[in-house]
Design a protein around this motif. Structure first.
Motif, PDB file in Angstrom:
ATOM      1  N   GLN A  52      -1.985  38.541  43.401  1.00  0.00           N
ATOM      2  CA  GLN A  52      -2.752  38.921  44.367  1.00  0.00           C
ATOM      3  C   GLN A  52      -2.140  37.773  45.553  1.00  0.00           C
ATOM      4  O   GLN A  52      -2.258  38.169  46.661  1.00  0.00           O
ATOM      5  CB  GLN A  52      -4.146  38.076  44.048  1.00  0.00           C
ATOM      6  CG  GLN A  52      -4.953  39.101  43.045  1.00  0.00           C
ATOM      7  CD  GLN A  52      -5.054  40.671  43.865  1.00  0.00           C
ATOM      8  OE1 GLN A  52      -5.483  40.671  44.804  1.00  0.00           O
ATOM      9  NE2 GLN A  52      -4.695  41.450  42.938  1.00  0.00           N
ATOM     10  N   LEU A  53      -1.870  36.833  45.235  1.00  0.00           N
ATOM     11  CA  LEU A  53      -1.135  35.932  46.490  1.00  0.00           C
ATOM     12  C   LEU A  53      -0.015  36.434  46.967  1.00  0.00           C
ATOM     13  O   LEU A  53       0.443  36.531  48.139  1.00  0.00           O
ATOM     14  CB  LEU A  53      -1.031  34.399  45.938  1.00  0.00           C
ATOM     15  CG  LEU A  53      -2.230  33.570  45.713  1.00  0.00           C
ATOM     16  CD1 LEU A  53      -1.796  32.192  44.992  1.00  0.00           C
ATOM     17  CD2 LEU A  53      -3.108  33.418  46.940  1.00  0.00           C
ATOM     18  N   GLN A  54       0.781  36.930  45.917  1.00  0.00           N
ATOM     19  CA  GLN A  54       2.251  37.515  46.449  1.00  0.00           C
ATOM     20  C   GLN A  54       1.790  38.892  47.319  1.00  0.00           C
ATOM     21  O   GLN A  54       2.607  39.341  48.181  1.00  0.00           O
ATOM     22  CB  GLN A  54       2.957  37.934  45.202  1.00  0.00           C
ATOM     23  CG  GLN A  54       3.499  36.736  44.584  1.00  0.00           C
ATOM     24  CD  GLN A  54       4.561  36.929  43.364  1.00  0.00           C
ATOM     25  OE1 GLN A  54       4.109  37.817  42.463  1.00  0.00           O
ATOM     26  NE2 GLN A  54       5.970  36.558  43.397  1.00  0.00           N
ATOM     27  N   SER A  55       0.844  39.735  46.861  1.00  0.00           N
ATOM     28  CA  SER A  55       0.602  40.833  47.648  1.00  0.00           C
ATOM     29  C   SER A  55       0.318  40.462  49.111  1.00  0.00           C
ATOM     30  O   SER A  55       0.170  41.311  50.087  1.00  0.00           O
ATOM     31  CB  SER A  55      -0.778  41.480  47.128  1.00  0.00           C
ATOM     32  OG  SER A  55      -2.005  40.681  47.478  1.00  0.00           O
ATOM     33  N   GLY A  56       0.078  39.343  49.526  1.00  0.00           N
ATOM     34  CA  GLY A  56      -0.014  38.502  50.940  1.00  0.00           C
ATOM     35  C   GLY A  56       1.142  38.365  51.814  1.00  0.00           C
ATOM     36  O   GLY A  56       1.064  37.949  52.706  1.00  0.00           O
ATOM     37  N   GLY A  57       2.112  38.548  50.879  1.00  0.00           N
ATOM     38  CA  GLY A  57       3.630  38.221  51.482  1.00  0.00           C
ATOM     39  C   GLY A  57       4.029  36.891  51.070  1.00  0.00           C
ATOM     40  O   GLY A  57       5.190  36.577  51.505  1.00  0.00           O
TER      41      GLY A  57
END
Length: 389
Positions: A52-57
């Motif tokens: 989920q954090l990676q989906s924010g870049g």
């Protein structure tokens, strides 16, 4: 408990990626007595939080930092700005593809290309299947290759019955001719249109005149005028592009181009037409120019779209000198020339507007008429008589 293969399937990651997560202490596997590595439900949740954090870049290292300490908002702001810029770039890409597909107007894109890469723009349009005449019309008139045919149909419906296709007067043509310091024997007219100036020049001289244009309809009307004035023996017409004037070097005493050089660009015309003149020959052309150092915002916005190469008179003088000419004389075209063009044009617009509702061509022509009526004096056509050195 999950074996590594089961965990990989559950979270959509490879075995190699999970081992890397474990190396970074993001998850903690246990090795059983039989040698198998197993992971808990806590590891599954940890991976899903990271995803989920990676989906924010965020990078994996930044995710690890977020898990181990309070959020670093400066990092988040950096990632936010990067993602925002990427979205804007993608939106531009999406808009361009929509233009090229014909799903939305490509006018702004063509206007930009006409300003920053005019020659490459024309070449590209030719690759897309337009001949040079059509490509030039896309550049200067329709500015939308997907709507070009409809635009030109409406455009010609307005202009085909008009005598003047641009600001023109017999007095201005005569004034320019009287500034010639030679008695020309051969004159090349570039972009003659329906030949209003052609006939005037013929009456003022004994020269042989070659009148060229790439609009066949206009040349047919000029040929009728030539016959009615009994000038068949001195005026010939050629349907040819001004960029492909295949005449012998030094073939003409004078090249005459009223309100046409802009089509290929004034600087380009100064260069390309020069070899066709005899030494000491004269290039006579008129071109749109700023007549004030502080034009209005309305004028700037209009001509930035319709003629991005509009220049001050001083700039044109410098370009003429740089191209190897000596400026003999220059003067501003009279207001009467504009009236000869715009008054019949506006009358024609009133006649056809009701039959051509929602026509972009009609809207563009009307905008130009409105600008002429409210801001003439900020801009105007300027005659230049330049001697080849």
């Amino acid at each position: 408990m999950y074996r590594i293969s089961e965990l990989a399937s559950l979270v959509g990651l490879s075995r190699t990626a999970l081992l890397y997560y474990e190396k970074l202490n993001l998850i903690k596997g246990k090795r059983l007595e039989n040698g198998y590595r197993v992971y808990s439900d806590r590891d599954v949740q940890q991976i899903r939080l990271i995803q989920q954090l990676q989906s924010g870049g965020l990078t994996l290292a930044e995710c690890k930092s977020c898990l181990e300490s309070k959020l670093d908002k400066s990092v988040l702001r950096l990632r936010y700005d990067e993602l925002d810029n990427e979205i804007k770039r993608k939106q531009k890409s999406l808009a361009l593809l929509a233009c090229l597909l014909g799903d939305k107007t490509s006018k702004p894109w063509h206007e930009t290309l006409a300003e920053i890469a005019p020659d490459a723009h024309i070449d590209w349009l030719k690759v897309q299947g337009f001949d040079e005449k059509q490509a030039l019309r896309v550049k200067w008139l329709s500015k939308d290759m997907n709507e070009h045919d409809k635009y030109m149909q409406d455009f010609m419906s307005v202009f085909e019955t008009l005598e003047f296709w641009g600001p023109n007067s017999e007095d201005d043509t005569t004034k320019a001719f009287n500034w010639l310091n030679l008695n020309p024997m051969r004159i090349l007219e570039v972009g003659c249109g329906k030949g209003n100036s052609t006939i005037v020049i013929a009456k003022l001289s004994n020269a042989e005149i070659v009148a060229t244009d790439n609009e066949k309809l206009a040349l047919e009307q000029l040929e009728d005028k030539i016959k009615s004035h009994g000038l068949d023996n001195r005026i010939t017409t050629e349907c040819v592009s001004m960029t492909e004037l295949n005449f012998a070097k030094g073939a003409f005493d004078v090249i005459w181009a009223e309100a046409s050089a802009y089509v290929m660009g004034v600087e380009n015309a100064l260069s390309k037409w020069k070899p066709l003149l005899k030494d000491g020959g004269l290039l006579v052309f008129s071109d749109l120019a700023w007549l004030t150092d502080k034009p209005s915002k309305e004028s700037i916005n209009h001509w930035k779209s319709d003629y991005p190469d509009i220049q001050t008179i001083e700039t044109r003088k410098l370009q003429i000198a740089k191209a190897g000419y000596q400026l003999e004389h220059t003067f501003t075209v009279s207001e009467q020339a504009w009236k000869n063009y715009y008054e019949p044009l506006e009358e024609r617009l009133h006649k056809v507007a009701a039959m051509m509702k929602n026509s972009q061509a009609i809207a563009d022509i009307q905008n130009e008429v409105n600008l002429y009526k409210s801001h003439l004096g900020e801009f105007g056509y300027q005659f230049f008589i330049a001697k080849k050195l």
